[in-house]
Design a protein around this motif. Structure first.
Motif, short mmCIF file in Angstrom:
data_model
loop_
_atom_site.label_atom_id
_atom_site.label_comp_id
_atom_site.label_asym_id
_atom_site.label_seq_id
_atom_site.Cartn_x
_atom_site.Cartn_y
_atom_site.Cartn_z
N UNK B 197 0.84 -1.20 0.00
CA UNK B 197 0.00 0.00 0.00
C UNK B 197 0.88 1.25 0.00
N UNK B 240 -18.41 1.25 4.82
CA UNK B 240 -18.47 -0.14 4.39
C UNK B 240 -19.29 -0.29 3.12
N UNK B 243 -17.01 0.23 0.32
CA UNK B 243 -16.05 -0.87 0.21
C UNK B 243 -16.74 -2.12 -0.33
N UNK B 244 -17.91 -2.40 0.22
CA UNK B 244 -18.63 -3.61 -0.22
C UNK B 244 -19.03 -3.52 -1.69
N UNK B 250 -10.65 -2.55 0.92
CA UNK B 250 -10.97 -2.67 2.35
C UNK B 250 -10.06 -1.89 3.30
N UNK B 251 -8.74 -1.79 3.04
CA UNK B 251 -7.92 -1.06 4.02
C UNK B 251 -8.39 0.38 4.26
N UNK B 253 -11.51 1.18 4.76
CA UNK B 253 -12.78 1.19 5.51
C UNK B 253 -12.61 1.68 6.95
N UNK B 256 -16.59 -0.05 12.66
CA UNK B 256 -16.63 -1.30 13.42
C UNK B 256 -15.80 -2.44 12.83
N UNK B 257 -16.05 -2.78 11.58
CA UNK B 257 -15.31 -3.88 10.96
C UNK B 257 -14.17 -3.36 10.10
N UNK B 258 -13.88 -2.09 10.19
CA UNK B 258 -12.74 -1.51 9.48
C UNK B 258 -11.77 -0.95 10.50
N UNK B 276 -22.28 1.68 13.13
CA UNK B 276 -21.02 0.95 12.92
C UNK B 276 -19.97 1.84 12.28
#
Ligand SMILES: Cc1cc2nc3c(=O)[nH]c(=O)nc-3n(C[C@H](O)[C@H](O)[C@H](O)COP(=O)(O)OP(=O)(O)OC[C@H]3O[C@@H](n4cnc5c(N)ncnc54)[C@H](O)[C@@H]3O)c2cc1C
Ligand SMILES: Nc1ncnc2c1ncn2[C@@H]1O[C@H](COP(=O)(O)O)[C@@H](O)[C@H]1O
Lengths: 267, 326
Positions: B197, B240, B243-244, B250-251, B253, B256-258, B276
């Motif tokens: 990256x 998200x 990203x989705x 994804x990096x 994001x 919560x899940x990022x 989130x």
């Protein structure tokens, strides 16, 4: 291929703001509880491996009796077996005691090639538990896995892609290994109708502290915990009201905002 | 009784978060009247040892070995464990990066001591024990972690402690230590790094983040976001939903899940502000929301808001900032 998936039951992320410090301190839960989102990826990955290589998927959780619901979801998605570790004697543990108890239970489950788990739990947020389990089991751990490239059962190795700060690292480890997964590795399936029926009928075995051979009860219970949470509180709220910047033109709005940001010394 | 800090490096470059942590360790060591020591592991990393002294270390334990070139939990934890057994530090701190978290977990488990992950504050109690404040429940709750036994280990989030000023005149001792494991004893092999990256600023350590959500409508919708980010020297973030949809990897994001981020300025463009997403960015110093829906929840956490089409506002803001920042 035998996979064990570590599944934690956690509050629904949408309801996290409703969790009160007193609930956390007293270990009660008033919010909807679901499978930890990262653990859903772990379950899915185990099921994909089983579809490719055959074998068995066992879901394992430590928690209150209600945590059986999370295991039922793992079964409804396609896991073959599930085991709940539940006993008031576990008490208020930490990553060290829970990681130890999971390791002991895994030892009792027997043969396995892979242990899959999530990157972290949405309530504990530490990612420590499964690393602890891996250390107690003496097996290698591959963390932050976004892709399992290959599991070679002849050579008994696994090759994965890990997402680290600088990019994707490709790494290998011998089996058995612990793999913790992150979002992006797959798209978890919904439970099938057949799966839901199977899960509904399934009696999930519950192992108490005395049911795990060789387990040192002190190391698996509150007495063995190395950390304690105190002063559990809500973070300070955001003080300011939002200033909606209104003006005759977009350019003017943008100018005002730019000046505000300069004045706030953040640019 | 000293405070130890592991100085993370990647391909011979120190990770700047390590200096933030060392600065805090220096402060805690001074408060306890003890030493701050740095641990530098890698290959050909002597220059990092010197930098660690300039950033506040009294002693640097330096292990240079081929087995330590790339981070791996086993050989790194083994050296640290040996150092702990020899020198009995009371407190060990380092950055809560992907490597830092894994290393803390390994050392904690091997020594059967506690770890506090991803801390936002570190203090000492009356007996000079560490009290580490960390987020739980995705930042919706904070807790103080207190430890039984020693060493007391904590990992620290980026940008919670200020970057110390290095003092090239500071002196300290560099102590060479050996690797503990040989390559044959290390199960994990690093095969290589792909899709580096490089060049792209990571949202985790950025002072400023400009993020786009579903409102940017497609991959090309990130162009105006990137232009604004360039003018501000900012990293590009995303919800998200973006990203989705595959518009950005994804990096980027946030949430919560990022990544959980703590920049001085967070500009959310076409992001509704779902719980989130807020979990990842609500501790930003200043939040700006650009959204055409005045009811969007993002305005409830924002300091400044513009209710407009982002495709008009973002370029206008880029222009206004170009004029001011040159
Ligand atoms: C377990 C779990 C984990 C999750 N983790 C994350 C996470 O880590 N990060 C995350 O972000 N989300 C996460 N989510 C998803 C989250 O719930 C939301 O779905 C997501 O954040 C929505 O993204 P968004 O705001 O971009 O999209 P939307 O909610 O669709 O919002 C788009 C916004 O853009 C505005 N808009 C549209 N067009 C324009 C325009 N031209 N100009 C200006 N404004 C415009 C709209 O008014 C709207 O407010 C998670 C969800 C779950 C269940
Ligand atoms: N009580 C538990 N039972 C089963 N698995 C768990 C438990 N706690 C944590 N895990 C696993 O460990 C991972 C990391 O959780 P944590 O250390 O709490 O952040 C989770 O994603 C789960 O896979």
């Amino acid at each position: 291929m035998n996979a064990i998936v570590c599944v934690k039951q956690v509050p629904d992320t949408a309801e996290l703001p409703k969790v009160e410090p007193a609930d956390v301190a007293e270990g009660r839960s008033k919010v909807t509880r679901v499978v930890n989102p990262w653990d859903e990826y772990a379950i899915e990955e185990a099921l994909l491996l089983k579809e490719a290589h055959g074998g068995k998927v066992t879901a394992l959780s430590l928690g209150p009796p209600e945590a059986a619901e999370a295991l039922k979801i793992a079964v409804a998605m396609g896991s073959d077996e599930a085991i709940l570790l539940s006993d008031s004697a576990f008490g208020d543990g930490d990553a060290l005691t829970i990681g130890y108890a999971l390791a002991q239970a895994i030892g009792q489950i027997g043969e396995y090639d892979l242990i899959l788990c999530g990157k972290e739990s949405v309530d504990g947020n530490s990612g420590l538990t499964t690393s602890t389990t891996a250390r107690y089991l003496g097996i290698p751990q591959l963390t932050y896995v976004v892709k399992i490239r290959e599991v070679d059962f002849d050579r008994r190795t696994i090759t994965v892609e890990r997402l680290v700060e600088e990019g994707l690292e490709v790494a290998t480890a011998p089996l058995p290994a612990m793999v913790s997964v992150i979002k992006g590795i797959n798209e978890p399936r919904y439970p099938s109708f057949r799966g839901i029926r199977k899960a509904a009928r399934m009696e999930i075995p519950v192992w108490g502290i005395g049911d795990i051979a060789g387990l040192d009860a002190e190391k698996a219970s509150e007495a063995g915990a190395a950390v304690r949470w105190t002063n559990i509180h809500k973070p300070p709220g955001r003080a300011a009201e939002c200033e909606i910047i209104d003006a005759d033109s977009v350019a003017e709005q943008a100018s005002i905002l730019a000046d505000r940001l300069l004045a706030a010394k953040v640019i | 009784m000293s405070v130890f800090v592991w100085i993370e490096q990647f391909k011979g470059e120190p990770v700047s978060l390590s200096w933030e942590v060392l600065g805090k360790a220096r402060e805690l060591a001074d408060a306890r009247g003890t030493q701050a020591a740095a641990i530098v592991l890698g290959q050909e990393v002597e220059n990092i040892a010197q930098q660690a002294i300039s950033y506040g270390a009294d002693t640097v334990y330096l292990a240079g070995d081929a087995t330590l070139t790339d981070f791996r939990g086993d050989p790194y934890a083994a050296v640290i464990k040996a150092l702990v057994e020899e020198h009995q530090p009371s407190i060990m701190l380092w950055g809560g990066t992907s490597r830092g978290r894994e290393l803390a977990a390994a050392v904690g488990a091997d020594m059967e001591v506690g770890v506090a992950a991803d801390c936002l504050d570190l203090q000492l109690d009356d007996e000079s024990n560490l009290v580490a404040t960390r987020p739980i429940y995705a930042g919706n709750i904070l807790t103080d972690v207190v430890f039984r036994g020693k060493p007391q280990i904590a990992t620290v989030r980026s940008r919670v402690f200020p970057m110390p000023e290095p003092d090239p005149a500071r002196t300290g001792e560099v102590v060479a230590v050996s690797a503990v494991l040989s390559e044959d004893d290390i199960p994990v092999k690093v095969v290589g790094l792909e899709k580096a990256t490089e060049g792209e600023m990571s949202v985790a350590d950025a002072n400023i983040i400009v993020s786009g959500g579903r409102g940017v409508k497609g991959p090309e919708g990130f162009e105006p976001i990137r232009e604004l980010a360039t003018v501000l020297g900012a990293a590009v973030g995303a919800s998200r939903a973006a990203v989705d949809a595959g518009w950005i990897p994804y990096p980027h994001q946030v949430g919560q899940t990022g990544k959980t981020v703590q920049p001085d300025l967070y500009v959310a463009c076409g992001i509704s502000g779902a719980i989130q997403h807020l979990a990842g960015m609500r501790t930003a110093k200043v939040i700006v929301a650009i959204n055409k829906d005045p009811e969007a929840p993002i305005f409830q956490v924002a300091d400044f808001g513009i209710v407009e089409d982002l495709f008009k506002t973002v370029p206008a803001l880029t222009e206004a900032l170009k004029e001011r920042l040159g």
